[in-house]
Design a protein around this motif. Structure first.
Motif, short mmCIF file in Angstrom:
data_model
loop_
_atom_site.label_atom_id
_atom_site.label_comp_id
_atom_site.label_asym_id
_atom_site.label_seq_id
_atom_site.Cartn_x
_atom_site.Cartn_y
_atom_site.Cartn_z
N ARG A 893 -12.71 7.48 49.37
CA ARG A 893 -11.98 6.23 49.07
C ARG A 893 -12.96 5.10 48.75
N LYS A 896 -13.92 5.54 45.23
CA LYS A 896 -12.86 5.10 44.31
C LYS A 896 -12.84 3.57 44.20
N LEU A 910 -4.75 3.56 48.01
CA LEU A 910 -5.81 4.01 48.92
C LEU A 910 -5.43 3.72 50.37
N GLU A 913 -3.06 6.36 51.45
CA GLU A 913 -3.81 7.59 51.76
C GLU A 913 -4.46 7.46 53.14
N ASP A 914 -5.01 6.29 53.40
CA ASP A 914 -5.69 6.06 54.68
C ASP A 914 -4.70 6.17 55.84
#
Length: 1179
Positions: A893, A896, A910, A913-914
């Motif tokens: 991440r 990214k 992100l 996702e985290d």
């Protein structure tokens, strides 16, 4: 309490078809397993009477006789006889091929059985001979080619190695020869497909191509003057772009040059098209090879040119290839993205092209909005042009005079431009985000809504429905004006516009719940009820009822209750009218929706529905009794659902008057319809209704299990039809027969027939419900349910099925407890391995979290000794892997965030996702918690392999959720493994103390809890650290914002920790000095677990007449009664907890003291006095 699970990550997508393409590939469709997967084959089996073809002396299968025999008078009779048999068998095989193509089902089925029974090597011989023989009818030759390709695809390992080396060589050379001499282009393509399939199987584990002649053939053919041979070479390469194996890098320049030359062939459009498709296939096959993609970037302009040309020759194959690239390798398009987008936009707008071509062109842009949103967001000019294209497609509607009063809902025509445009808009809004999309689309929609043509108004309203999810944040601010505007269209002169307005209201009620309901309840409920009276159009009435369902489903109970009388009056009068219409005209559409509306209202208002129960129940029972015709199955199913939901809402006492009748009706349905068709809509309604009846009746439901369980197990056991198909087969299977496909590379796709999947998931969920509700009453069925559920942990076609399977495990163990420890242990052994393996292989994080949670609960049920050394070994490896993956994902991440396309929307995704990653971390913590609490210090040597990773979690530079959960794990080590835990103190003790005053309340809470258990369980090793922790705890408690919503849990854990230090390590601190402060911080009421600790300690102090607590002349007692009363008001302690009895005894002692009691009570407010009375009554 050490920490709360965060709210995110809880939702399970229940209807996703595949967990992900990865889910299909978990067993691997790699070299060793190729063709062994779930292959969809026609049933070519049983009944070949002639046995295997004669063996040649070399041990292979003899081919057909050569076309010209050498003249010899002394030709042996035996050889002649063998030839005669072979010829006869081949003739029989030609007849068989003809029968396989027969339109007569019986003839075809018999031929399929016969074909299946022929030994594999013999099949190769006969099929090759049929392909070779030009005298065979063309249709039969093509059939033979398809069968040979399928045979190599599905059973290569069984048939090809059984051929002798000579015969293998012969097969390879004959196939290449056939391509060169074949004159029919369709047949040549089919032979190329066989060559590609054989080549695919002849790449060994190390990537060596064991058929070097095929590479020479490719090079020779691609530079041949013969157009047919050039087409053949490109077709083979397109079909199997991995044909060069481990030599690919060596040939890279040659491959590139070959493709570039072919794409520049202006004379032969077919070469240009095929080379573009082959280039796209090569890119897709190398999607993870960044240097190669970069090297081949300059092929894209050629692909785009070929795409443009081929579209105008009515060929969309290159366009489909571009869609695949946008879907799988979007970064490949970056160097020429503007050109790609301009071309697809032009094609989408060109009405001279077919609808399918225009939709595919749009799909390129939409796919990029999902797979490379940040990259696409830089091209706002394209997005601004694409949106009007989607809206224009949505206007492409046909007039239909019968629409308004049609009683059967036609399935959406998914090929229509209107449906495609709406779906594209929905996906693009979700992909690109409302910040970009809403300003671009707003004016267009406003203009459409003012257009005199109904189609534009309809499209504008449907567009509003479509963008709600993606533009959620941006629309919230202007929702008031949107809703007011949309409500006007419920009065529109055209029924389809009124329908679209209902659709928009219903969709917004779902997308913006519950804020939508809170703001607009008054306007919306009245408007929808009025629209439900629209006698001019059944479809509009039904859709208004559907919108009302959406509204009530997410409506807070308190908001709906004031409208209940009016709602019930309208719903009842419409139901009565529609029941009459059903009897007189047979129309049912509106009635189906009204019945569900009634159910939804009852479900929301619960016991407040009791006064209206008798108004509805007789009519609903009447429908179930009498609506037995096939066309009324859906109505009957929905009515069964409605009755069970009303029963659940009003409760057992009210429902019992009808419970017996309803159960008999359900039982009758179950037995009368024992031969229900698999797709009968009643099945899933029945299954859910039984589960609700179980919730209503509780233990009394047990008597019905013998009737209910049969059909439920049958539905839960549905096995979907699956197939491993190559591109040719897939194109031959139409989408509309319920098949869905996922590409797994190598020109192969995995297909599944989706019918019955939702029903299966529902049935599995209901089994969970029975286990939960009936507990030991379900014990008779635990064995068969466990045997069903354990394999379903690997059912990758539906997330909901795997979630139900996982959820059932600890519940089934609870049910089976009554059978004794031996039975329970056997059951646990059956599920344990599968659960551990599922944690290791589950690809979807939402499902994985459920499996991990269930595994932890199972350990809680089974306790010490439930895992053997192998289990620990495997589990340790998996948990280590999950933690390593967690750190790796965080690093990715960060990478990214350095990407050139990084923007705030990327940051949002992100963050999501985290959140998902952290949720898995909480489940790792749950599993470790269960293991520590069951095994205590015995498990510490095993834990040491995870120790460095857990220590890494609590490093100061890590994000706060890492530190929170790392500390929670060490809290468990201290709580359950002390005093042995002290040997790890060097790793966690200093970070724990420093974290007491951390900026993050979650970290403070975990650290404070750790200090508390250190005092309570830690032993003498931790004694010196208690005085050091005390001032840190006090600092947190006394900070000005200590009691705010986000800080209160951390603060209460600090207060509890101070209490535990005083109680368990009193010699470490000056208790007399601390006690008055501690009293002033009470009561705790947010963290119930810690509230029990503090109240128990308070009781200890009061029961021992502690002078500091009581105060001079008991002057503190009014304050103490106030603390107890506040605890009762906030339900800090459950009445069944022994602490409640101790507190009540304290109060009773004060009661006996006459004047003191009066003085204490007089200082409490009315709520506190009532709470004290409640406490005394309960204890």
């Amino acid at each position: 309490m050490r920490g709360d699970n965060p709210p995110w990550g809880r939702l399970i997508r229940s209807s996703a078809l595949f967990a992900s393409p990865r889910a299909v590939g978990t067993s691997g469709v790699g070299r060793a397993n190729r063709g062994r997967g779930p292959v969809r084959r026609s049933q070519w089996e049983r009944g070949w009477r002639c046995g295997p073809a004669p063996r040649s002396p070399a041990g292979g299968t003899a081919g057909a006789p050569p076309s010209s025999l050498p003249p010899s008078l002394s030709f042996p009779l035996a050889a002649m006889a063998a030839v005669a048999v072979a010829v006869a068998e081949q003739e029989q095989f030609y007849a068989l091929l003809g029968n396989l193509l027969s339109p007569d089902n019986a003839v075809r089925k018999q031929a399929e059985e016969t074909y299946e029974n022929i030994p594999g090597p013999s099949k190769i011989t006969y099929l090759l001979q049929a392909i070779r023989n030009n005298a065979t009818p063309e249709e039969a030759r093509q059939m033979a080619a398809v069968l040979l390709r399928r045979l190599l695809s599905s059973a290569f390992e069984e048939v090809y190695p059984a051929l002798s080396p000579e015969d293998q060589t012969s097969v390879k050379s004959e196939l290449l020869l056939f391509i060169q001499i074949e004159v029919q282009s369709t047949m040549r393509k089919k032979i190329c497909d066989i060559v590609a399939e054989l080549a695919r199987n002849l790449i060994d584990e190390d990537g060596n191509n064991q058929w070097p002649e095929v590479l020479k053939f490719l090079f020779d053919s691609v530079s041949s003057q013969n157009v047919g041979l050039r087409e053949a070479a490109l077709h083979i390469f397109w079909n199997f772009p991995g044909i060069f194996g481990n030599q690919q890098q060596h040939y890279l320049e040659v491959i590139k040059r070959m493709l570039v030359q072919c794409m520049q062939d202006q004379e032969h459009p077919s070469i240009k098209t095929l080379s573009a498709r082959a280039a796209a296939a090569f890119v897709l096959a190398n999607e993870h090879n960044a240097p190669l993609l970069k090297h081949f970037a300059d092929l894209l302009p050629g692909i785009l040119q070929a795409l443009n040309d081929s579209c105008y020759q009515n060929d969309d194959s290159v366009l489909k290839s571009l869609v695949e690239i946008a879907d799988s390798v979007p970064k490949y398009l970056r160097p020429h993205l503007e050109a790609t987008l301009q071309l697809t936009l032009k094609l989408c707008a060109d009405t001279s092209l077919s609808n399918m071509q225009r939709q595919l062109a749009l799909e390129v842009i939409v796919a990029l909005s999902e797979t490379a949103a940040a990259m696409l967001r830089r091209h706002t000019n394209i997005i601004a042009q694409a949106i009007p294209q989607m809206l224009a497609m949505m206007v492409d509607l046909e007039e239909d005079e019968d629409w308004a009063n049609a009683d059967e809902l036609a399935d959406d025509d998914f090929d229509s431009n209107a449906v495609a445009g709406e779906s594209a808009l929905d996906r693009m809004a979700c992909g690109l985000g409302g910040k970009l999309v809403l300003p671009m689309i707003k004016e267009h929609i406003m203009q459409m809504l003012q257009n005199p043509d109904w189609k534009y108004r309809h499209a504008g309203l449907m567009a509003l429905s479509a963008i709600g999810e993606g533009c959620h944040q941006q629309m919230e601010g202007i929702l008031n004006e949107i809703v007011n505007f949309v409500l006007l269209f419920l009065q529109d002169p055209h029924p389809r516009v009124r329908y679209a307005a209902c659709n928009a209201i219903g969709q917004m009620a779902t997308d913006f719940a519950p804020a939508f309901q809170k703001k607009f309840h008054e306007k919306v409920i009245g408007a929808l009820l009025q629209t439900m009276e629209d006698q001019g159009s059944q479809r509009v009435q039904a859709h208004a009822a559907a919108a009302l369902i959406n509204f009530t489903e997410d409506c807070p109970k308190s908001l709906l209750i004031p409208y209940l009388d009016n709602l019930v009056k309208h719903l009842h009068s419409i139901m009565v009218i529609k029941l009459q219409e059903l009897i007189q005209k047979g129309t049912k559409l509106v009635l189906e929706q009204v019945v569900t509306s009634i159910a939804s209202v009852a479900d929301t208002v619960e016991e407040k529905f009791v006064p209206y129960y008798d108004l509805f129940m007789p009519s609903l029972k009447h429908i179930v009794e009498n609506a037995v015709q096939k066309e009324l199955r859906l109505l009957r199913g929905k009515t069964i659902e409605c009755i069970s939901l009303i029963g659940l809402a009003v409760g057992k006492e009210k429902f019992m008057q009808d419970a017996s009748d309803v159960m008999q009706l359900l039982l009758k349905t179950q037995t009368d319809f024992s031969d229900l068709e698999d797709d009968d809509p009643q099945i899933s309604y029945m299954i859910s209704a039984w589960a609700r009846m179980c919730k209503i009746l509780g233990k009394e439901f047990q008597q019905y299990l013998p009737v209910v369980m049969g059909p439920l197990m049958k539905t839960a056991s549905i096995k979907p039809e699956v197939a491993l198909l190559d591109t040719q087969d897939m194109e031959n299977m139409s989408d509309d027969d319920g098949w869905e496909f996922v590409s797994i590379g190598d020109q192969q796709s995995f297909g599944i027939k989706t019918a019955g999947l939702e029903e299966k998931a529902t049935a599995c969920q209901m089994l969970v419900c029975y286990a939960k509700e009936l507990k030991e009453g379900f014990v008779e069925y635990t064995e068969q349910v466990v045997k069903l559920m354990v394999p379903l942990l690997k059912f990758y076609f539906h997330d909901g099925v795997r979630v139900a399977a996982a959820e059932s495990m600890p519940l089934l163990l609870e049910c089976a407890r009554v059978r004794g420890p031996e039975y329970l242990t056997q059951m646990w052994h059956f599920m344990c391995d599968a659960l551990i393996k599922a944690i290791g292989t589950e690809p979807e994080s939402d499902v994985l979290s459920e499996i991990m949670h269930s595994f932890a609960k199972c350990i809680d049920v089974m306790g010490d000794g439930c895992l053997n050394n192998e289990h620990f070994e495997e589990l340790g490896g998996i948990l280590k892997g999950k933690l390593e993956e967690h750190f790796k994902n965080q690093e990715l991440r960060q990478v990214k965030r350095q990407d050139e396309d990084y923007d705030e929307q990327v940051e949002e995704s992100l963050q999501d996702e985290d959140d998902s990653d952290v949720y898995i971390l909480t489940k790792v913590s749950d599993i470790l918690h269960s293991i520590f609490s069951s095994y205590k210090e015995k498990v510490l040597p095993w834990f040491e392999r995870l120790l460095p990773l857990i220590v890494n979690l609590i490093c100061p530079h890590r994000p706060w959720p890492d530190r929170q959960w790392g500390l929670c794990i060490f809290d468990d080590v201290v709580e359950h493994c002390s005093p042995a835990s002290f040997k790890y103190a060097e790793y966690f003790l200093r970070p724990m103390l420093e974290s007491v005053c951390d900026n993050s309340p979650e970290v403070r809470q975990a650290a404070a809890y750790g200090v508390g258990v250190m005092a309570q369980f830690g032993g003498d090793g931790y004694r010196p650290f208690c005085p050091e922790a005390l001032p840190l705890l006090v600092r947190v408690i006394q900070s000005p914002d200590a009691k705010t919503k986000e800080n209160v849990n951390a603060t209460e854990n600090c207060i509890s920790a101070v209490g535990k230090i005083m109680k368990f390590k009193p010699d470490c601190i000056n208790v007399e000095e601390v006690l008055p402060h501690w009293l002033s911080w009470l009561p705790l009421h947010e963290d119930k677990e810690e509230a029990v600790h503090t109240f128990n300690y308070l009781c200890d102090l009061l029961e021992s007449n502690n002078p500091i607590v009581l105060g001079p002349n008991n002057s503190n007692l009014p304050r103490i009664l106030g603390i107890i009363a506040d605890g009762e008001i906030h339900e800090a302690i459950k009445h069944e907890d022994p602490c409640t009895k101790r507190l009540a005894n304290v109060v009773r002692q004060v009661q006996t003291s006459g004047g003191l009691w009066t003085e204490c009570i007089s200082q409490l407010n009315a709520d506190q006095q009532a709470a004290i009375q409640e406490l005394l009554n309960s204890a």
